[in-house]
Write an enzyme that holds these catalytic residues in place. Structure first.
Site, mmCIF file in Angstrom:
data_model
loop_
_atom_site.group_PDB
_atom_site.id
_atom_site.type_symbol
_atom_site.label_atom_id
_atom_site.label_comp_id
_atom_site.label_asym_id
_atom_site.label_seq_id
_atom_site.Cartn_x
_atom_site.Cartn_y
_atom_site.Cartn_z
ATOM 1 N N LYS A 168 0.865 -1.191 0.000
ATOM 2 C CA LYS A 168 0.000 0.000 0.000
ATOM 3 C C LYS A 168 0.899 1.238 0.000
ATOM 4 O O LYS A 168 1.611 1.476 0.972
ATOM 5 C CB LYS A 168 -0.890 0.036 1.247
ATOM 6 C CG LYS A 168 -1.965 1.117 1.125
ATOM 7 C CD LYS A 168 -2.470 1.599 2.460
ATOM 8 C CE LYS A 168 -1.496 2.504 3.135
ATOM 9 N NZ LYS A 168 -1.171 3.728 2.372
ATOM 10 N N GLU A 244 10.849 1.548 9.546
ATOM 11 C CA GLU A 244 11.832 2.622 9.387
ATOM 12 C C GLU A 244 11.059 3.913 9.630
ATOM 13 O O GLU A 244 10.153 4.249 8.872
ATOM 14 C CB GLU A 244 12.430 2.535 7.981
ATOM 15 C CG GLU A 244 13.767 3.212 7.855
ATOM 16 C CD GLU A 244 13.612 4.654 7.423
ATOM 17 O OE1 GLU A 244 13.721 5.529 8.302
ATOM 18 O OE2 GLU A 244 13.378 4.893 6.235
ATOM 19 N N CYS A 278 13.759 11.603 6.429
ATOM 20 C CA CYS A 278 13.953 11.170 7.822
ATOM 21 C C CYS A 278 15.414 11.343 8.238
ATOM 22 O O CYS A 278 15.716 11.362 9.424
ATOM 23 C CB CYS A 278 13.464 9.749 8.007
ATOM 24 S SG CYS A 278 14.100 8.644 6.758
ATOM 25 N N GLU A 379 10.553 16.310 15.155
ATOM 26 C CA GLU A 379 11.050 16.123 13.789
ATOM 27 C C GLU A 379 10.538 17.264 12.906
ATOM 28 O O GLU A 379 9.367 17.617 12.971
ATOM 29 C CB GLU A 379 10.564 14.778 13.236
ATOM 30 C CG GLU A 379 11.225 14.421 11.926
ATOM 31 C CD GLU A 379 10.754 13.084 11.342
ATOM 32 O OE1 GLU A 379 11.518 12.480 10.591
ATOM 33 O OE2 GLU A 379 9.623 12.661 11.630
#
Ligand code: ADP
Length: 475
Positions: A168, A244, A278, A379
């Site tokens: 997906k 991850e 990331c 983040e």
């Protein structure tokens, strides 16, 4: 969607639109899959597992090699599609397609390197053999920020190992997923082995992926919040997982480093993909002694960056993926400003002509960033470079490690002993030493702590899709 070798609509007949984040233009529409479609995809992957896992490693390698050839041949079209769907500048899209293809050729080779062991027994009439077997049906969920390479990084090793899969993609980038699947289909991957379920509401599909007993493993790349939920659900059903997740990379300039060189590195790295990576450096630690030289170079580089539609020549920073992403960055910058940060460059949403219909935020430098600011801990995922001045090089590793995220870290120094001590002391999965690109299909990628579990790429990448089988033979 692609299920059991056929391009199909959602069972519900519903679709959703895909838009260009630079212009707001609708690029097309794709099926809005749901749980029934996810089950059908797993049916196909389950039914084809036995035959696919019994093909020879040479055959699987050949198919992956063919996929690499096709992806390479189609790289310009794939890069253009990526830029219009995801927003990154065309040059960066080309680099990503190359990186995506690298996983195909790397795992085409690794397919043939899966070996076993002949182990000693205490009995003279016994022989032990330990071999690797594919884990079974793999469910994969991928993000929008690297919408082709994050697929091949999972599909390459899964197929090489002999697994079948259901995938997906992110709701923002299903067209890149479709084009990636076309590469595999045209390469000759048999029906049922790879299945694609596009969805605008990911939760029902995620529910099926994590609960269906026929799925042996979940591989996920995305936010820590979602990864944690999916990992917990998978664990309850004893599925293997690799996740991850987020990162909050420190970028440490040591006092002996060349501040100009380091600032050029920071400017090049931070604004890749508009900071939506990331492994993007989110905390730039600079010694007070080098601060003015570093900030001067950084600001002058950032001022020169051109923001705009990634298809336009000379654009270095594209749009953010959507309005929510812009709002998050805006909130972080406002919070930092209110708490005393300097904003020598950028700091605003771009709304004038040419930007109004897209999701643009000006490339930004924040100075005097301190621990009480949201951006210090959260983040960033946007084009913001927060500079933090420090005085004690012995303490900076501790500051850098003071995060739950342990994905990537960067250091600048000319002293090998400083580099080695920092490399050893930093609790991060990937460390760039005077290097702004410490990634490759040939090396493990993954993080510590809340940044995830497992590694992708390198020799380890395929082992995530294999399990060990031991045979005791009485002779
Ligand atoms: P981001 O914030 O970067 O969009 P997400 O973790 O939300 O990160 O998205 C990464 C991937 O996870 C996407 O494919 C998204 O559709 C999917 N996702 C988000 N929420 C869920 C969920 N509840 N179940 C399954 N997949 C999900």
């Amino acid at each position: 969607m692609f299920i059991d070798g056929k391009w199909v609509d959602a069972r519900s007949g519903k679709t959703f639109d895909v838009t260009n984040p630079a212009t707001g233009e609708v690029l097309g529409s794709v099926p809005a899959g749901g749980s029934e479609d996810a089950v059908a995809a797993i049916d196909a992957a389950h039914a084809s597992f036995s035959e696919w896992s019994n093909t020879t490693a040479y055959e699987r390698s050949r198919l992956l090699y063919r996929a690499w050839e096709l992806m390479t041949e189609r790289s310009e079209a794939l890069a253009e599609l990526m830029t219009v769907e995801q927003g990154k500048p065309l040059k960066a899209s080309r680099a990503e397609v190359k990186y995506a293809a690298d996983f195909l050729i790397w795992f085409a080779e690794e397919a043939k390197r899966v070996t076993g062991e002949w182990l000693p027994s205490q009995r003279p009439d016994q022989r032990f053999l330990s071999v690797k077997a594919p884990v079974g049906v793999v469910a994969a969920i991928t993000p929008w920020n690297y919408p082709i390479s994050m697929l091949t990084r999972k599909m390459g090793p899964a197929l090489a190992a002999g697994c079948t899969l259901v995938l997906k993609p992110a709701e923002a980038t299903p067209l890149c997923a479709k084009a990636t699947y076309e590469v595999f289909v045209d390469a000759g991957i048999p029906d049922g082995v790879i299945n694609l379920v596009t969805a605008v509401d990911p939760a029902p599909v995620g529910e099926v992926f994590t609960s269906d007993p026929r799925v042996a493993k979940l591989t996920f790349t995305g936010s820590t919040a979602v990864g944690r939920v999916l990992a917990a659900k998978s664990a309850a059903n004893l599925k293997r997982i690799s996740v991850e997740l987020g990162g909050h990379a420190p970028f440490i300039v040591f006092p002996d480093a060349d501040p100009v060189h380091a600032a050029k590195g920071a400017a090049a790295l931070k604004f890749l993909n508009a900071g939506q990576a990331c492994i993007s450096p989110n905390r730039l630690y600079v010694p007070t002694s080098l601060r003015s030289a570093f900030e001067e170079t950084l600001c002058s580089r950032v001022e020169k960056l051109r923001t705009g539609n990634g298809m336009d020549e000379g654009v270095g920073v594209g749009p953010l993926i959507n309005d929510l992403a812009v709002a998050k960055v805006e909130r972080q910058v406002e919070d930092a400003r209110e708490k005393g940060a300097g904003v020598p460059v950028g700091g605003v949403r771009l709304l004038e002509d040419g930007y109004a219909s897209g999701h643009f935020f000006a490339p930004t430098v924040l100075t005097d960033v301190r621990e009480d600011m949201t951006i210090y801990r959260e983040e960033t995922f946007g084009p913001i470079a927060p500079v933090i001045a420090y005085d004690d090089p012995d303490e900076v590793i501790e500051l850098a490690n003071d995060t739950n995220y342990g994905l990537a870290a960067y250091i600048y120094t000319r002293d090998i002993a400083v580099a080695m001590r920092a490399f050893e002391g930093l609790r991060f999965g990937i460390i760039g030493v005077n290097d702004v690109n410490p990634t490759s299909a040939s090396v493990p990628f993954g993080g510590m702590g809340d940044s995830g579990l497992g590694r992708e790429g390198g020799h380890e990448g395929i082992s995530e899709y294999l399990e060990t089988k031991t045979g005791g033979f009485a002779i």
